[in-house]
Design an enzyme around this catalytic site. Sequence first.
Site, PDB file in Angstrom:
ATOM      1  N   TYR A  88       0.837  -1.192   0.000  1.00 30.91           N
ATOM      2  CA  TYR A  88       0.000   0.000   0.000  1.00 30.91           C
ATOM      3  C   TYR A  88       0.877   1.249   0.000  1.00 30.91           C
ATOM      4  CZ  TYR A  88       0.613   0.957   5.044  1.00 30.91           C
ATOM      5  OH  TYR A  88       1.127   1.254   6.285  1.00 30.91           O
ATOM      6  N   CYS A  89       0.271   2.361  -0.384  1.00 32.34           N
ATOM      7  CA  CYS A  89       0.923   3.670  -0.369  1.00 32.34           C
ATOM      8  C   CYS A  89      -0.119   4.682   0.069  1.00 32.34           C
ATOM      9  CB  CYS A  89       1.521   4.002  -1.733  1.00 32.34           C
ATOM     10  SG  CYS A  89       0.301   4.181  -3.052  1.00 32.34           S
ATOM     11  N   GLY A  90      -0.014   5.912  -0.400  1.00 27.99           N
ATOM     12  CA  GLY A  90      -0.977   6.929  -0.016  1.00 27.99           C
ATOM     13  C   GLY A  90      -2.288   6.844  -0.770  1.00 27.99           C
ATOM     14  N   PHE A 117      -3.498   4.317   1.777  1.00 26.51           N
ATOM     15  CA  PHE A 117      -3.647   4.680   3.183  1.00 26.51           C
ATOM     16  C   PHE A 117      -4.819   5.643   3.377  1.00 26.51           C
ATOM     17  CE2 PHE A 117      -2.215   7.043   7.039  1.00 26.51           C
ATOM     18  CZ  PHE A 117      -2.175   5.978   7.922  1.00 26.51           C
TER      19      PHE A 117
END
Length: 139
Positions: A88-90, A117
């Site tokens: 996952y990332c932003g 996120f």
Amino acid sequence: MAALLATGCAATDPSAARPAASAPQARVVTLTATQLKALVDSGQVVLIDVRTPYEFADGRIAGALNMPLTHFDAAAVPVDRTREVILYCGTSRRSQQAAERLVALRGGVVRHLEGGFGAWTAAGYPTIANQPADDPRRR
């Protein structure tokens, strides 16, 4: 004549009769925050956060490892036969790129969090953050 023999051999080769769909297809798949929450709660995942160390320090999913996309090495992603690696990332843009690198190296299916996120926090799921004294920007 050689072409005719080669064609004849290929037609009688038992492996030629197998459908290509039986082989696992390498691909990147998204999952929702709700789906990820269930997996996190069951302990079935290794979470990889591909955001910067500063983003990671400001807030993350508990238990996640930080492997920023700028230095992402698919070969360094842990292999755990009992738990699935999920990225996952932003927002899911960087995790998509990391997932594509991981698929290129390992094949199979690699999943990442749709909406990143941001989607996790919008759903109200718990996060953790570094204490101000632990913030790497203050050192």
